[in-house]
Design a protein around this motif. Structure first.
Motif, PDB file in Angstrom:
ATOM      1  N   ASP A  95       0.807  -1.226   0.000  1.00 51.81           N
ATOM      2  CA  ASP A  95       0.000   0.000   0.000  1.00 51.81           C
ATOM      3  C   ASP A  95       0.841   1.277   0.000  1.00 51.81           C
ATOM      4  O   ASP A  95       0.525   2.238   0.690  1.00 51.81           O
ATOM      5  N   GLY A  96       1.919   1.295  -0.760  1.00 58.53           N
ATOM      6  CA  GLY A  96       2.760   2.480  -0.857  1.00 58.53           C
ATOM      7  C   GLY A  96       3.611   2.745   0.365  1.00 58.53           C
ATOM      8  O   GLY A  96       4.156   3.836   0.517  1.00 58.53           O
ATOM      9  N   GLU A  97       3.736   1.751   1.256  1.00 60.48           N
ATOM     10  CA  GLU A  97       4.522   1.906   2.472  1.00 60.48           C
ATOM     11  C   GLU A  97       5.517   0.765   2.612  1.00 60.48           C
ATOM     12  O   GLU A  97       5.280  -0.343   2.141  1.00 60.48           O
ATOM     13  N   LEU A  98       6.624   1.067   3.254  1.00 59.59           N
ATOM     14  CA  LEU A  98       7.582   0.038   3.650  1.00 59.59           C
ATOM     15  C   LEU A  98       7.417  -0.177   5.153  1.00 59.59           C
ATOM     16  O   LEU A  98       7.326   0.793   5.911  1.00 59.59           O
ATOM     17  N   THR A  99       7.350  -1.419   5.568  1.00 60.66           N
ATOM     18  CA  THR A  99       7.270  -1.740   6.987  1.00 60.66           C
ATOM     19  C   THR A  99       8.534  -2.503   7.358  1.00 60.66           C
ATOM     20  O   THR A  99       8.848  -3.521   6.754  1.00 60.66           O
ATOM     21  N   VAL A 100       9.262  -1.986   8.338  1.00 61.47           N
ATOM     22  CA  VAL A 100      10.500  -2.592   8.802  1.00 61.47           C
ATOM     23  C   VAL A 100      10.227  -3.213  10.165  1.00 61.47           C
ATOM     24  O   VAL A 100       9.686  -2.548  11.057  1.00 61.47           O
ATOM     25  N   VAL A 101      10.593  -4.480  10.319  1.00 59.35           N
ATOM     26  CA  VAL A 101      10.435  -5.171  11.596  1.00 59.35           C
ATOM     27  C   VAL A 101      11.799  -5.725  11.997  1.00 59.35           C
ATOM     28  O   VAL A 101      12.431  -6.437  11.226  1.00 59.35           O
ATOM     29  N   ILE A 102      12.234  -5.370  13.207  1.00 63.10           N
ATOM     30  CA  ILE A 102      13.493  -5.876  13.753  1.00 63.10           C
ATOM     31  C   ILE A 102      13.176  -6.510  15.100  1.00 63.10           C
ATOM     32  O   ILE A 102      12.518  -5.891  15.939  1.00 63.10           O
ATOM     33  N   SER A 103      13.626  -7.737  15.276  1.00 64.94           N
ATOM     34  CA  SER A 103      13.419  -8.394  16.567  1.00 64.94           C
ATOM     35  C   SER A 103      14.705  -9.091  16.980  1.00 64.94           C
ATOM     36  O   SER A 103      15.483  -9.530  16.142  1.00 64.94           O
ATOM     37  N   ALA A 104      14.904  -9.160  18.294  1.00 69.49           N
ATOM     38  CA  ALA A 104      16.081  -9.837  18.843  1.00 69.49           C
ATOM     39  C   ALA A 104      15.713 -10.421  20.194  1.00 69.49           C
ATOM     40  O   ALA A 104      14.860  -9.887  20.900  1.00 69.49           O
ATOM     41  N   GLU A 105      16.366 -11.525  20.515  1.00 64.83           N
ATOM     42  CA  GLU A 105      16.136 -12.151  21.809  1.00 64.83           C
ATOM     43  C   GLU A 105      17.437 -12.767  22.294  1.00 64.83           C
ATOM     44  O   GLU A 105      18.148 -13.404  21.537  1.00 64.83           O
ATOM     45  N   LYS A 106      17.726 -12.564  23.548  1.00 60.68           N
ATOM     46  CA  LYS A 106      18.916 -13.140  24.170  1.00 60.68           C
ATOM     47  C   LYS A 106      18.475 -13.809  25.461  1.00 60.68           C
ATOM     48  O   LYS A 106      17.875 -13.173  26.328  1.00 60.68           O
ATOM     49  N   LEU A 107      18.741 -15.100  25.559  1.00 59.00           N
ATOM     50  CA  LEU A 107      18.361 -15.868  26.740  1.00 59.00           C
ATOM     51  C   LEU A 107      19.600 -16.329  27.489  1.00 59.00           C
ATOM     52  O   LEU A 107      20.561 -16.779  26.882  1.00 59.00           O
ATOM     53  N   ASN A 108      19.549 -16.222  28.786  1.00 60.02           N
ATOM     54  CA  ASN A 108      20.594 -16.766  29.646  1.00 60.02           C
ATOM     55  C   ASN A 108      19.885 -17.317  30.879  1.00 60.02           C
ATOM     56  O   ASN A 108      19.980 -16.762  31.979  1.00 60.02           O
ATOM     57  N   LEU A 109      19.143 -18.379  30.671  1.00 58.68           N
ATOM     58  CA  LEU A 109      18.322 -18.930  31.738  1.00 58.68           C
ATOM     59  C   LEU A 109      19.154 -19.511  32.874  1.00 58.68           C
ATOM     60  O   LEU A 109      18.703 -19.545  34.016  1.00 58.68           O
ATOM     61  N   ARG A 110      20.352 -19.952  32.559  1.00 58.92           N
ATOM     62  CA  ARG A 110      21.244 -20.471  33.603  1.00 58.92           C
ATOM     63  C   ARG A 110      21.535 -19.404  34.654  1.00 58.92           C
ATOM     64  O   ARG A 110      21.687 -19.692  35.837  1.00 58.92           O
ATOM     65  N   ASN A 111      21.598 -18.153  34.209  1.00 60.22           N
ATOM     66  CA  ASN A 111      21.829 -17.040  35.127  1.00 60.22           C
ATOM     67  C   ASN A 111      20.547 -16.245  35.407  1.00 60.22           C
ATOM     68  O   ASN A 111      20.607 -15.120  35.903  1.00 60.22           O
ATOM     69  N   PHE A 112      19.420 -16.815  35.029  1.00 57.28           N
ATOM     70  CA  PHE A 112      18.096 -16.272  35.358  1.00 57.28           C
ATOM     71  C   PHE A 112      17.803 -14.901  34.755  1.00 57.28           C
ATOM     72  O   PHE A 112      17.229 -14.045  35.413  1.00 57.28           O
ATOM     73  N   TRP A 113      18.174 -14.700  33.494  1.00 56.77           N
ATOM     74  CA  TRP A 113      17.777 -13.471  32.833  1.00 56.77           C
ATOM     75  C   TRP A 113      17.497 -13.723  31.350  1.00 56.77           C
ATOM     76  O   TRP A 113      17.970 -14.686  30.757  1.00 56.77           O
ATOM     77  N   SER A 114      16.716 -12.864  30.777  1.00 53.89           N
ATOM     78  CA  SER A 114      16.437 -12.903  29.347  1.00 53.89           C
ATOM     79  C   SER A 114      16.009 -11.507  28.913  1.00 53.89           C
ATOM     80  O   SER A 114      15.634 -10.670  29.735  1.00 53.89           O
ATOM     81  N   GLY A 115      16.063 -11.271  27.633  1.00 54.67           N
ATOM     82  CA  GLY A 115      15.643  -9.979  27.120  1.00 54.67           C
ATOM     83  C   GLY A 115      15.247 -10.088  25.654  1.00 54.67           C
ATOM     84  O   GLY A 115      15.718 -10.969  24.936  1.00 54.67           O
ATOM     85  N   SER A 116      14.355  -9.209  25.239  1.00 61.50           N
ATOM     86  CA  SER A 116      13.953  -9.182  23.831  1.00 61.50           C
ATOM     87  C   SER A 116      13.683  -7.751  23.395  1.00 61.50           C
ATOM     88  O   SER A 116      13.445  -6.859  24.211  1.00 61.50           O
ATOM     89  N   TRP A 117      13.752  -7.570  22.101  1.00 58.38           N
ATOM     90  CA  TRP A 117      13.583  -6.264  21.466  1.00 58.38           C
ATOM     91  C   TRP A 117      12.734  -6.483  20.228  1.00 58.38           C
ATOM     92  O   TRP A 117      13.018  -7.379  19.421  1.00 58.38           O
ATOM     93  N   ILE A 118      11.679  -5.714  20.084  1.00 56.02           N
ATOM     94  CA  ILE A 118      10.883  -5.740  18.864  1.00 56.02           C
ATOM     95  C   ILE A 118      10.631  -4.296  18.462  1.00 56.02           C
ATOM     96  O   ILE A 118      10.128  -3.503  19.250  1.00 56.02           O
ATOM     97  N   SER A 119      11.027  -3.957  17.256  1.00 52.88           N
ATOM     98  CA  SER A 119      10.727  -2.619  16.748  1.00 52.88           C
ATOM     99  C   SER A 119      10.051  -2.750  15.400  1.00 52.88           C
ATOM    100  O   SER A 119      10.353  -3.641  14.612  1.00 52.88           O
ATOM    101  N   SER A 120       9.113  -1.866  15.182  1.00 52.27           N
ATOM    102  CA  SER A 120       8.358  -1.862  13.930  1.00 52.27           C
ATOM    103  C   SER A 120       8.302  -0.422  13.432  1.00 52.27           C
ATOM    104  O   SER A 120       7.955   0.488  14.188  1.00 52.27           O
ATOM    105  N   TRP A 121       8.673  -0.232  12.188  1.00 52.31           N
ATOM    106  CA  TRP A 121       8.764   1.099  11.597  1.00 52.31           C
ATOM    107  C   TRP A 121       7.961   1.132  10.304  1.00 52.31           C
ATOM    108  O   TRP A 121       8.074   0.219   9.487  1.00 52.31           O
ATOM    109  N   THR A 122       7.184   2.166  10.105  1.00 51.70           N
ATOM    110  CA  THR A 122       6.433   2.356   8.869  1.00 51.70           C
ATOM    111  C   THR A 122       7.033   3.551   8.136  1.00 51.70           C
ATOM    112  O   THR A 122       7.151   4.636   8.705  1.00 51.70           O
ATOM    113  N   VAL A 123       7.418   3.326   6.896  1.00 50.32           N
ATOM    114  CA  VAL A 123       7.991   4.375   6.063  1.00 50.32           C
ATOM    115  C   VAL A 123       6.987   4.672   4.947  1.00 50.32           C
ATOM    116  O   VAL A 123       6.744   3.835   4.079  1.00 50.32           O
TER     117      VAL A 123
END
Length: 142
Positions: A95-123
């Protein structure tokens, strides 16, 4: 902006975002890098290996050159800024737009932490200008 979840298949190296921009129908999503439409089992959160077919063509032919160039630049960025196989980027044209999706995930369950990143951009691509609107979601657990 909707959230995006990356899925991968263990037998073939294919990762896709499950998001509104990639949705072809309720159970099929497009991978813009490979040009394939992939079936998804939402209950088991898996890609269906036997339900993969080529896309009918570029998502939006008028924007395909810009989409591919932006996806290449972002893939290079992801490769230098994120740990191996922890991030995924996709660029969709519709529809005349570019949609950018970036996602990342890092798990370290042995040390009891995790994190994720999701970004979505409409151009929004205009004749002489582009407007960018985005959303970033960061989750970190201890």
């Amino acid at each position: 902006m909707a959230s995006a979840n990356p899925l991968s298949h263990h037998r073939c190296y294919l990762q896709i975002h499950i998001c509104k921009a990639a949705e072809q129908d309720a159970t099929h999503y497009i991978d813009p890098k490979s040009g394939q439409v992939v079936g998804v089992n939402h209950v088991t959160a898996t890609l269906l290996e036997d339900d993969t077919q080529p896309a009918a063509g570029p998502m939006e032919p008028a924007l395909e050159e810009q989409r591919a160039a932006l996806e290449q630049v972002l893939s290079d960025y992801i490769a230098t800024q994120y740990y191996d196989d922890t991030a995924l980027c996709s660029v969709y044209a519709k529809d005349g737009e570019l949609t950018v999706v970036i996602s990342a995930e890092k798990l370290n369950l042995r040390n009891f932490w995790s994190g994720s990143w999701i970004s979505s951009w409409t151009v929004k691509v205009g004749a002489a200008s582009m407007d960018i609107e985005g959303e970033i979601k960061v989750l970190h657990n201890f």
